[in-house]
Design a protein around this motif. Structure first.
Motif, PDB file in Angstrom:
ATOM      1  N   ASP A 130      -3.002 -45.415  20.432  1.00 19.63           N
ATOM      2  CA  ASP A 130      -3.740 -44.711  21.067  1.00 19.63           C
ATOM      3  C   ASP A 130      -4.684 -44.025  20.450  1.00 19.63           C
ATOM      4  OD1 ASP A 130      -4.891 -42.736  22.895  1.00 19.63           O
ATOM      5  OD2 ASP A 130      -3.196 -41.306  22.758  1.00 19.63           O
ATOM      6  N   ARG A 313     -10.553 -35.972  34.764  1.00 17.04           N
ATOM      7  CA  ARG A 313     -10.365 -35.375  33.631  1.00 17.04           C
ATOM      8  C   ARG A 313     -11.515 -34.543  33.058  1.00 17.04           C
ATOM      9  NH1 ARG A 313      -7.393 -38.354  30.599  1.00 17.04           N
ATOM     10  NH2 ARG A 313      -5.406 -37.417  31.241  1.00 17.04           N
ATOM     11  N   GLY A 319      -7.128 -32.409  35.005  1.00 14.80           N
ATOM     12  CA  GLY A 319      -6.512 -33.052  33.714  1.00 14.80           C
ATOM     13  C   GLY A 319      -5.112 -33.633  34.442  1.00 14.80           C
ATOM     14  N   GLU A 320      -4.520 -32.701  35.055  1.00 14.95           N
ATOM     15  CA  GLU A 320      -2.839 -33.194  35.245  1.00 14.95           C
ATOM     16  C   GLU A 320      -3.100 -34.262  36.487  1.00 14.95           C
ATOM     17  OE1 GLU A 320      -0.723 -29.670  37.066  1.00 14.95           O
ATOM     18  OE2 GLU A 320      -1.162 -28.622  35.047  1.00 14.95           O
ATOM     19  N   THR A 323      -3.633 -37.629  34.512  1.00 10.78           N
ATOM     20  CA  THR A 323      -2.289 -37.879  33.805  1.00 10.78           C
ATOM     21  C   THR A 323      -1.687 -38.482  35.127  1.00 10.78           C
ATOM     22  OG1 THR A 323      -2.512 -36.158  32.260  1.00 10.78           O
ATOM     23  CG2 THR A 323      -0.448 -36.904  32.422  1.00 10.78           C
ATOM     24  N   ARG A 324      -1.626 -37.904  36.272  1.00  9.89           N
ATOM     25  CA  ARG A 324      -0.911 -38.472  37.221  1.00  9.89           C
ATOM     26  C   ARG A 324      -1.320 -39.998  37.728  1.00  9.89           C
ATOM     27  NH1 ARG A 324       1.354 -35.820  41.634  1.00  9.89           N
ATOM     28  NH2 ARG A 324       0.569 -33.812  41.260  1.00  9.89           N
ATOM     29  N   GLU A 326      -2.634 -41.915  35.434  1.00 11.83           N
ATOM     30  CA  GLU A 326      -2.398 -42.609  34.377  1.00 11.83           C
ATOM     31  C   GLU A 326      -0.961 -43.166  34.231  1.00 11.83           C
ATOM     32  OE1 GLU A 326      -6.097 -40.887  31.758  1.00 11.83           O
ATOM     33  OE2 GLU A 326      -3.838 -39.988  31.637  1.00 11.83           O
ATOM     34  N   LYS A 327      -0.192 -42.095  34.733  1.00  8.97           N
ATOM     35  CA  LYS A 327       1.476 -42.361  34.781  1.00  8.97           C
ATOM     36  C   LYS A 327       1.695 -43.265  35.904  1.00  8.97           C
ATOM     37  CE  LYS A 327       3.479 -39.612  31.727  1.00  8.97           C
ATOM     38  NZ  LYS A 327       2.887 -40.150  30.623  1.00  8.97           N
TER      39      LYS A 327
END
Ligand code: IPM
Ligand code: MG
Length: 368
Positions: A130, A313, A319-320, A323-324, A326-327
């Motif tokens: 990363d 982001r 941001g959350e 991430t959602r 990306e997940k």
């Protein structure tokens, strides 16, 4: 407050196909998260040249300056190879970067576990990787003057100029240090101070910014050639890498390959804050227009989808939700959904661009 605004410039080659999948995700946010984006679309690159005789129309440029974020697909293709340099598709992209003053280009290279065996390097070298490359994007040899092809005596000479001012180095260094504080708190700056004066100044200014305002961040310096070698040898030693426009171009392609596929990597190009506090911003996949597979539904839309996640982001303070997304991508990959670029085993059947987009939307649904 008005809805956040997006300008979509899908561009050439696989650009429109991968962007269609991002449009699905944008629609999902409207339907399922109550976040409606005002989306407008326009042309950039070869398709703009075909219509207007220029790879970026002035009206498009003006629109890009007004919106909260620009999403770009890809530009270029063999059809445009013989065009004059001044109207080549790439010039449209370079004009956007320059006129929006997008000086900090964030290129994360993250290795998804499901793909660790796809890298040309050993699994243990790349698993869990990363890193974030911060590439200066508005100056250096890409834009320095003098430039051109001139005649000297009885032959021609091609000239480009590497040029960096202290303030240009200062602002991109700050962007790198700020990012590092939110990650592993380490910055490695790369230049060639052993052969280039611009590299000497680069190193000096980065060190000064560090000592004055970011002494808490661990800073190291590396010659860019050694940096390229270290990236292949043991990439996990890096957290944030900050470097100039040309070295950043090369190093980010190398870093991309560590992760297994160029079809996976997003980028954000950020400038100074606008009146509304959001940075000027353009988001685009690191990959190009891939003319060899364009129009066949084979392209991997993940880099473009992850670029939209970066927009959530960095432009929209979501941001959350970033991430959602990306997940969701991670889940789809873990489930074994693969476009053709991610297929190793013989006989395995790839999904299409649209099926990959649908799978990500389904994973988003499941995340609620
Ligand atoms: C990139 C690309 C561009 C660049 C081209 C398309 C102009 O290679 O974004 O890395 O050289 O910056
Ligand atoms: Mg490049």
């Amino acid at each position: 407050m008005s809805n956040p605004s997006l300008l979509i410039l899908a561009g050439d080659g696989i650009g429109p196909e991968v962007m269609a999948e991002v449009t699905k995700i944008i629609g999902w946010f409207g339907a399922r998260r109550g976040v409606t984006f005002d989306v407008s679309e326009d042309l950039v690159g070869g398709c703009a040249y075909d219509k207007h005789g220029t790879p970026l129309h002035d009206d498009t440029m003006a629109r890009a300056q007004e919106v909260d974020a620009v999403l770009l697909g890809a530009v270029g293709g063999p059809k445009y190879d013989s065009l004059d340099f001044s109207v080549k598709p790439e010039r449209g992209l370079l004009r956007l970067r320059k006129e929006m003053d997008l000086f900090a280009n964030l290129r994360p290279a993250q290795c998804f576990d499901a793909l660790a065996d796809f890298s040309s390097l050993k699994r243990e070298v790349v698993a869990g990787l990363d890193i974030m490359i911060v590439r200066e994007l508005t100056s250096g040899i890409y834009f320095g003057e003098p430039r051109g092809i001139f005649t000297e005596g009885n032959e021609r000479v091609g000239i480009n100029t590497q040029r960096y001012t202290e303030s240009e180095i200062d602002r991109v260094a700050r962007a790198a240090f700020e990012l590092a504080r939110k990650r592993g708190n380490k910055v490695c700056s790369m230049e060639k101070a052993n052969v280039m004066e611009s590299g000497i100044l680069w190193r000096e200014v980065v060190q000064r910014v560090h000592d004055t305002d970011y002494p808490d961040v661990e800073l190291s310096h590396m010659y860019a050639d050694a940096g390229a070698m270290q990236l292949c040898r043991w990439p996990k030693q890096f957290d944030v890498i900050v470097t100039d426009n040309l070295f950043g171009d090369l190093l980010s392609d190398a870093a991309a390959m560590l992760t297994g596929s160029l079809g996976m990597l997003p980028s954000a190009s950020l400038g100074a804050p606008m009146a509304n506090g959001r940075p000027k911003a353009l988001y685009e996949p690191v990959h190009g227009s891939a003319p060899d597979i364009a129009g066949q539904g084979k392209a991997n839309p993940i880099a473009c989808i992850l670029s939209f996640a970066m927009a959530l982001r960095y432009s929209f303070d979501m941001g959350e939700d970033a991430t959602r997304v990306e997940k969701a991508v991670e889940k789809v990959l873990a489930d074994g959904v693969r476009t053709a670029d991610l297929l190793g085993e013989e006989g395995a059947v790839p999904v299409s661009t649209a099926q990959m987009g649908d799978a990500v939307v389904a994973a988003l649904d499941a995340s609620l």
